[in-house]
Design a protein around this motif. Structure first.
Motif, PDB file in Angstrom:
ATOM      1  N   PRO A 233       0.805  -1.230   0.000  1.00 26.06           N
ATOM      2  CA  PRO A 233       0.000   0.000   0.000  1.00 26.06           C
ATOM      3  C   PRO A 233       0.835   1.274   0.000  1.00 26.06           C
ATOM      4  N   LYS A 234       1.960   1.291   0.717  1.00 28.38           N
ATOM      5  CA  LYS A 234       2.800   2.488   0.753  1.00 28.38           C
ATOM      6  C   LYS A 234       3.420   2.765  -0.617  1.00 28.38           C
ATOM      7  N   GLN A 236       2.157   1.709  -3.472  1.00 27.75           N
ATOM      8  CA  GLN A 236       1.044   2.068  -4.349  1.00 27.75           C
ATOM      9  C   GLN A 236       0.709   3.544  -4.236  1.00 27.75           C
ATOM     10  N   GLU A 237       0.678   4.050  -3.005  1.00 29.01           N
ATOM     11  CA  GLU A 237       0.331   5.462  -2.806  1.00 29.01           C
ATOM     12  C   GLU A 237       1.440   6.384  -3.300  1.00 29.01           C
ATOM     13  N   LYS A 242      -2.104   5.316  -6.484  1.00 32.23           N
ATOM     14  CA  LYS A 242      -3.308   4.771  -5.851  1.00 32.23           C
ATOM     15  C   LYS A 242      -3.468   5.367  -4.462  1.00 32.23           C
ATOM     16  N   LYS A 243      -4.688   5.760  -4.154  1.00 32.44           N
ATOM     17  CA  LYS A 243      -4.989   6.376  -2.863  1.00 32.44           C
ATOM     18  C   LYS A 243      -5.392   5.320  -1.848  1.00 32.44           C
ATOM     19  N   LYS A 244      -5.049   5.602  -0.593  1.00 34.72           N
ATOM     20  CA  LYS A 244      -5.520   4.734   0.479  1.00 34.72           C
ATOM     21  C   LYS A 244      -7.031   4.871   0.634  1.00 34.72           C
ATOM     22  N   ASN A 245      -7.680   3.761   0.957  1.00 35.72           N
ATOM     23  CA  ASN A 245      -9.128   3.804   1.198  1.00 35.72           C
ATOM     24  C   ASN A 245      -9.414   4.415   2.577  1.00 35.72           C
TER      25      ASN A 245
END
Length: 245
Positions: A233-234, A236-237, A242-245
């Motif tokens: 996730p890190k 990806q952001e 990509k944004k965190k949900n």
């Protein structure tokens, strides 16, 4: 760290580089095992291109070690590094604009002694890049950006490298050409050429990489398999938009 239990083809330990007192690389260590695709991602100025240029002898290191099949590369002249089987496809293509496509390819083979095999390799490059064959007698400076990138890769292949280093091969290319370039990188790797890839298109780079390193301001902050980093996730952001949900 030995990544896959394979012989380490390229081993970098505590590599440090400075430009005018500014640290560009702060003691990085990484491995590029034989037959794999290794990628480095990171923002502009992170030290990715400096790493490739130091390996190839274009930049002098302040400290550390770069060993290729157990032999130290630091301090060797550029031609000896190329003769050892390492080729750099530089950022910005750097083709010889006044020479033809064919002449550019032959320049890539200028250190080779096996002259009878050069024509076969030219045909192999033309098989990889049919557009270059169509334009073999055209001046390189008149090619499109995508065609010049194909030529830069083809010229690098003409030295018959064991390790090919590519610096931002998708930079400035239309999306459909980006897919073509990454597909060809995989084809080259499948032919037995080890790949060290620097790429700002982290999405594509991580999809094809066996292993990846993230550089931030001259230091490696994260590493892992391409799949692991793609799903982090890190990462990806920070790099995949990509944004965190």
């Amino acid at each position: 760290m030995l990544i896959w239990g394979l012989k380490k083809m390229l081993e970098i330990k505590n590599l440090s580089v400075s430009y005018g007192g500014i640290r560009a690389l702060c003691g990085i260590s990484m491995n590029v095992p034989d037959g794999k695709i290794i990628t480095m991602i990171g923002a502009n100025g992170a030290g990715k291109s400096t790493t490739l240029r130091t390996i190839s002898g274009l930049v002098k290191a302040q400290g550390g070690s770069v060993k290729y099949n157990g032999q130290e590369l630091l301090g060797k002249p550029i031609n000896k590094i190329l003769e050892a089987g390492i080729a750099l496809v530089p950022e910005g293509r750097r083709v010889f604009s006044n020479l033809t496509v064919l002449e550019n390819l032959k320049c890539g083979a200028y250190l080779r002694k096996d002259k009878e095999s050069i024509q076969k390799d030219i045909e192999w490059v033309f098989d990889l890049f049919p557009r270059l064959k169509e334009r073999s007698w055209q001046s390189a400076g008149t090619l499109s950006g995508g065609e010049q990138q194909m030529l830069a890769v083809g010229r690098g292949l003409m030295s018959r490298p064991e390790l090919m280093m590519l610096d931002e091969p998708s930079l400035g290319l239309a999306p459909f050409l980006v897919w073509d370039i990454f597909s060809i990188i995989q084809d080259i790797n499948n032919k037995g050429v080890t790949i060290l890839l620097v790429e700002q298109n982290a999405n594509m780079a991580l999809k094809i990489a066996d292993y990846a390193y993230v550089l931030e301001t001259g230091s490696i902050t994260t590493e892992g398999s391409g799949k692991e980093l793609f799903n982090d996730p890190k990462i990806q952001e920070a790099y995949l938009g990509k944004k965190k949900n």
